[in-house]
Design an enzyme around this catalytic site. Sequence first.
Site, PDB file in Angstrom:
ATOM      1  N   LYS A  32      38.967  33.810  44.703  1.00 39.67           N
ATOM      2  CA  LYS A  32      39.540  33.584  46.046  1.00 39.67           C
ATOM      3  C   LYS A  32      38.844  34.404  47.113  1.00 39.67           C
ATOM      4  O   LYS A  32      38.475  33.887  48.154  1.00 39.67           O
ATOM      5  CB  LYS A  32      41.018  34.001  46.106  1.00 39.67           C
ATOM      6  CG  LYS A  32      41.977  33.230  45.300  1.00 39.67           C
ATOM      7  CD  LYS A  32      43.406  33.646  45.621  1.00 39.67           C
ATOM      8  CE  LYS A  32      43.718  35.101  45.389  1.00 39.67           C
ATOM      9  NZ  LYS A  32      43.863  35.506  44.001  1.00 39.67           N
TER      10      LYS A  32
ATOM     11  N   ARG B 175      52.292  34.829  48.395  1.00 38.00           N
ATOM     12  CA  ARG B 175      52.302  35.081  46.958  1.00 38.00           C
ATOM     13  C   ARG B 175      53.668  34.796  46.352  1.00 38.00           C
ATOM     14  O   ARG B 175      53.830  34.911  45.148  1.00 38.00           O
ATOM     15  CB  ARG B 175      51.971  36.556  46.718  1.00 38.00           C
ATOM     16  CG  ARG B 175      50.638  36.778  46.025  1.00 38.00           C
ATOM     17  CD  ARG B 175      50.506  38.266  45.820  1.00 38.00           C
ATOM     18  NE  ARG B 175      49.461  38.618  44.910  1.00 38.00           N
ATOM     19  CZ  ARG B 175      48.213  38.893  45.272  1.00 38.00           C
ATOM     20  NH1 ARG B 175      47.857  38.778  46.522  1.00 38.00           N
ATOM     21  NH2 ARG B 175      47.331  39.262  44.368  1.00 38.00           N
TER      22      ARG B 175
ATOM     23  N   ARG C  88      34.611  43.234  36.824  1.00 36.93           N
ATOM     24  CA  ARG C  88      34.593  43.339  38.284  1.00 36.93           C
ATOM     25  C   ARG C  88      34.417  44.782  38.774  1.00 36.93           C
ATOM     26  O   ARG C  88      35.036  45.705  38.281  1.00 36.93           O
ATOM     27  CB  ARG C  88      35.904  42.767  38.843  1.00 36.93           C
ATOM     28  CG  ARG C  88      36.036  42.925  40.332  1.00 36.93           C
ATOM     29  CD  ARG C  88      36.956  41.905  40.913  1.00 36.93           C
ATOM     30  NE  ARG C  88      38.361  42.258  40.796  1.00 36.93           N
ATOM     31  CZ  ARG C  88      39.330  41.510  41.305  1.00 36.93           C
ATOM     32  NH1 ARG C  88      39.056  40.384  41.937  1.00 36.93           N
ATOM     33  NH2 ARG C  88      40.585  41.876  41.164  1.00 36.93           N
TER      34      ARG C  88
ATOM     35  N   ARG D 232      38.288  48.626  40.181  1.00 36.84           N
ATOM     36  CA  ARG D 232      39.527  48.723  40.956  1.00 36.84           C
ATOM     37  C   ARG D 232      40.608  49.365  40.105  1.00 36.84           C
ATOM     38  O   ARG D 232      40.680  49.086  38.900  1.00 36.84           O
ATOM     39  CB  ARG D 232      39.975  47.316  41.363  1.00 36.84           C
ATOM     40  CG  ARG D 232      39.819  47.067  42.834  1.00 36.84           C
ATOM     41  CD  ARG D 232      40.021  45.628  43.191  1.00 36.84           C
ATOM     42  NE  ARG D 232      41.371  45.131  42.927  1.00 36.84           N
ATOM     43  CZ  ARG D 232      41.797  43.935  43.332  1.00 36.84           C
ATOM     44  NH1 ARG D 232      40.996  43.149  44.022  1.00 36.84           N
ATOM     45  NH2 ARG D 232      43.021  43.527  43.065  1.00 36.84           N
TER      46      ARG D 232
ATOM     47  N   ARG E 200      49.345  41.715  36.039  1.00 38.87           N
ATOM     48  CA  ARG E 200      49.108  40.940  37.267  1.00 38.87           C
ATOM     49  C   ARG E 200      49.089  39.442  36.977  1.00 38.87           C
ATOM     50  O   ARG E 200      49.586  38.650  37.771  1.00 38.87           O
ATOM     51  CB  ARG E 200      47.800  41.386  37.932  1.00 38.87           C
ATOM     52  CG  ARG E 200      48.001  42.686  38.714  1.00 38.87           C
ATOM     53  CD  ARG E 200      46.710  43.368  39.045  1.00 38.87           C
ATOM     54  NE  ARG E 200      45.806  42.529  39.782  1.00 38.87           N
ATOM     55  CZ  ARG E 200      44.469  42.590  39.685  1.00 38.87           C
ATOM     56  NH1 ARG E 200      43.916  43.449  38.853  1.00 38.87           N
ATOM     57  NH2 ARG E 200      43.719  41.827  40.409  1.00 38.87           N
TER      58      ARG E 200
END
Length: 225
Positions: A21, A96, A133, A161, A172
């Site tokens: 996204k 969300r 990531r 992260r 998540r």
Amino acid sequence: MTRPIAAALNVVMLGPPGAGKGTQAERFARTHGLPKISTGDILREAVTTGTDLGRAAKATMDRGELIGDEVMIGIVGERLARPDTERGFVLDGFPRTVTQATALDGLIDGRGPLVVVDIVVPEEVLLRRLAARRICGSCGVNAPIEWTTTCGVCNGELVTRTDDGVGIVRERLKVYHLQTAPIVNFYSGRPTFRKIDGNQPPDQVTTLMDKAICQASAVSNGARL
Ligand code: ADP
């Protein structure tokens, strides 16, 4: 068929963590000269600068849970009131929850159509992508694969992260299925809703998404849907 965009173009990007996204929102916003509004980036910046919001949000984010609807709706409402959103915007990470989606309809009432793009990627691919990531520890930008240790923008060090650890990622994804996936149903009956296959090279996703958004916005013909 791709047509130039005339009226305001309001875009929402949906998809689980790791769907791409953020990358795609960034590209689309840049190409069409629209502001990209990422609630994750806004919150991470608040954490880095140590504002009241950042202090309150950090623990929740690190657990992989969602910040309260009221806070998020307030943040996005303020951002959408800025003049740079007059021609439209690309929202990444908001809404969300169904409560946020309902509030967004109210916030943009009379401001042109809302195009909703849902990026679909299989769960095992998401897990692989999230494990790999990296972001810049200084400026927070997402690192493309060719950056190995330092940021190509500010030379900062690349880091994982704090919410991309394996356990937190599973949480998540669980939160996504429970709280965020229902908004696909909220939007899917609208003529401006588009699903995109996100399990292909980023440039192909960009091309598909551009076509789908421009076509959806042309179909809506300026009417609020
Ligand atoms: P993701 O990779 O999961 O898409 P984001 O960068 O969009 O991550 O968001 C990171 C975290 O920020 C979320 O896990 C959540 O804690 C918080 N957050 C971001 N946007 C929202 C929102 N609209 N509502 C509630 N919490 C949010």
